[in-house]
Design a protein around this motif. Structure first.
Motif, short mmCIF file in Angstrom:
data_model
loop_
_atom_site.label_atom_id
_atom_site.label_comp_id
_atom_site.label_asym_id
_atom_site.label_seq_id
_atom_site.Cartn_x
_atom_site.Cartn_y
_atom_site.Cartn_z
N THR A 248 -5.77 3.48 -7.48
CA THR A 248 -5.38 3.67 -6.08
C THR A 248 -3.89 3.38 -5.88
O THR A 248 -3.35 2.48 -6.54
N SER B 209 -3.03 2.12 -3.13
CA SER B 209 -3.12 1.05 -2.12
C SER B 209 -4.13 -0.01 -2.53
O SER B 209 -5.16 -0.21 -1.86
N PRO B 210 -3.88 -0.71 -3.64
CA PRO B 210 -4.84 -1.73 -4.08
C PRO B 210 -4.86 -2.94 -3.15
O PRO B 210 -3.86 -3.28 -2.53
N LYS B 211 -6.02 -3.55 -3.07
CA LYS B 211 -6.15 -4.79 -2.31
C LYS B 211 -5.97 -5.94 -3.29
O LYS B 211 -6.92 -6.48 -3.85
N TRP B 212 -4.72 -6.30 -3.50
CA TRP B 212 -4.39 -7.33 -4.48
C TRP B 212 -4.93 -8.69 -4.04
O TRP B 212 -4.68 -9.11 -2.91
N PRO B 213 -5.64 -9.40 -4.92
CA PRO B 213 -6.16 -10.72 -4.55
C PRO B 213 -5.12 -11.83 -4.62
O PRO B 213 -5.31 -12.90 -4.05
N ALA C 237 0.82 -1.21 0.00
CA ALA C 237 0.00 0.00 0.00
C ALA C 237 0.86 1.26 0.00
O ALA C 237 1.96 1.29 0.54
N SER D 111 4.56 -9.43 -2.06
CA SER D 111 4.87 -8.01 -2.07
C SER D 111 6.37 -7.75 -2.15
O SER D 111 7.18 -8.49 -1.63
N ILE E 293 -10.75 -3.30 -8.29
CA ILE E 293 -9.56 -2.67 -7.70
C ILE E 293 -9.65 -1.15 -7.78
O ILE E 293 -9.54 -0.45 -6.78
N ASN F 100 1.87 1.57 -7.93
CA ASN F 100 0.51 1.02 -7.89
C ASN F 100 -0.48 1.96 -8.56
O ASN F 100 -1.35 1.54 -9.32
#
Length: 359
Positions: free
Chosen positions: A208, A210-214, A182, A218, A205, A187
């Protein structure tokens, strides 16, 4: 760790504003970070400009620190690569003199925190991959990249990829996705592009830092991303163009809005900027992702410098203006030498005019 003798003089100059509690936090942040990265000794009476932000332009700011320091020993600069979102947070709280990154400022950040952004340099975020037995350039579309980072395309010989690369025999190898945590400008640039060309990615997604990667693992900094992809067979990630070039890492050609597969280069990154900015050359906050034109690399962006629009400290304001004027004149040559794409002359002229209007 041994701290330089002049460390306290640098900290003493950090511009700390607003309420006491945020200032205590900010002071602690800069003390810890400067200790972590280290700073060379500076002249007792020198003004030390402090910036923080993205690791994408960190090699360039390091070079600027060296070259600008030779010019005037009474004004020095230090840059802390803590991430785009953290950098914006710090300058919003009144810490430091500037920050840098690849996220567009929000209306709230502009209005409530009195921030502006100035393009510092052009960048390209390139898909990088590690397929040891493949020696031809891979072609990828934004549609397929979106599916990879959503975890829907799982192997390198999936039909979505082979369709774009009929002349390459791709291995039945799992795709190992490497992403950024994030708060990162990389990103923001990647999700900006993918959200424009892949509706499912946009819905799940969005744009952003700060994506919430599925899926995926990292990599903290840009250099970590380059190292991890280079050492991991079957991996795919994304990094600023010059990191890929310097690391000798394979990068994919990406389908642009004109239907052409284009690899990142100084020319294709510059073409995207020209297509988005011409003829007015005054949209400093423009998104350059998926710009028109057959020669445009589609994952192009500005890397911005974020500033407060005014300062109550006239000596620091004058020092910052001197530094900025240097960046947008002599400093641009070092952007090219470090592998970045310099701003086109009409845009440079517009930015210099804006700097002279700042107080």
């Amino acid at each position: 760790m041994k701290v330089p003798v002049r460390f306290s003089s640098v900290i003493a100059q950090l511009p700390l504003r607003r309420s006491l509690l945020p200032n205590i936090y900010i002071y602690s942040f800069f003390v810890c970070t400067l200790c972590l990265y280290g700073i060379p000794a500076v002249a007792q009476n020198a003004i030390v400009l402090v910036g923080s932000g993205s690791s994408v332009p960190a090699p360039l700011f390091s070079r600027w620190t060296q070259e600008y320091g030779k010019r005037n020993p009474n004004i020095q600069m230090r840059y802390l690569p803590v991430g785009t979102s953290e950098g914006i947070k710090q300058i919003s709280h009144g810490a430091g003199d500037f920050s840098a990154g690849e996220s567009q400022l929000t209306d709230k950040e502009r209005k409530e925190n009195n921030l502006i952004e100035l393009p510092a340099v052009l960048i390209g975020i390139v898909p990088i991959y590690n397929l040891p037995d493949i020696h031809q350039d891979l072609r990828l579309s934004g549609e397929v990249l979106g599916e990879i980072f959503l975890g829907e395309v799982k192997t390198w010989n999936a039909s979505q990829i082979t369709k774009l690369n009929p002349e390459i025999t791709l291995p039945s190898l799992p795709i190992r996705v490497i992403n950024r945590p994030a708060g990162k400008g990389s990103n923001y640039v990647l999700t900006d592009f993918l959200s424009k060309v892949n509706s499912k990615f946009r819905a799940q997604i969005g744009v952003t830092p700060s994506p919430k990667w599925p899926v995926g693992e990292s990599a903290e900094r840009s250099s970590d991303m380059a190292d991890k992809v280079k050492s991991t067979s079957g991996s795919i990630g994304y990094v600023e163009y010059q990191y890929a070039v310097k690391g000798g890492i394979s990068q994919a050609a990406v389908l642009n809005s004109a239907g052409k597969f284009v690899k990142a280069s100084s020319e294709s990154i510059g073409a995207a900027c020209k297509a988005a900015e011409e003829p007015r050359w005054n949209n400093f906050s423009a998104s350059l992702a998926d710009a028109p034109g057959a020669d445009s690399f589609p994952i192009t962006s500005f890397s911005w410098i974020y500033l407060r629009s005014s300062s109550s400290d006239s000596s620091r304001a004058a020092a910052l203006q001197d530094f900025l004027n240097w960046i947008y004149t002599d400093g641009q040559q070092y952007a090219v030498q470090e592998g970045y794409s310099e701003l086109p002359p009409p845009l440079l002229a517009a930015v210099r005019k804006k700097i002279n209007e700042l107080r």
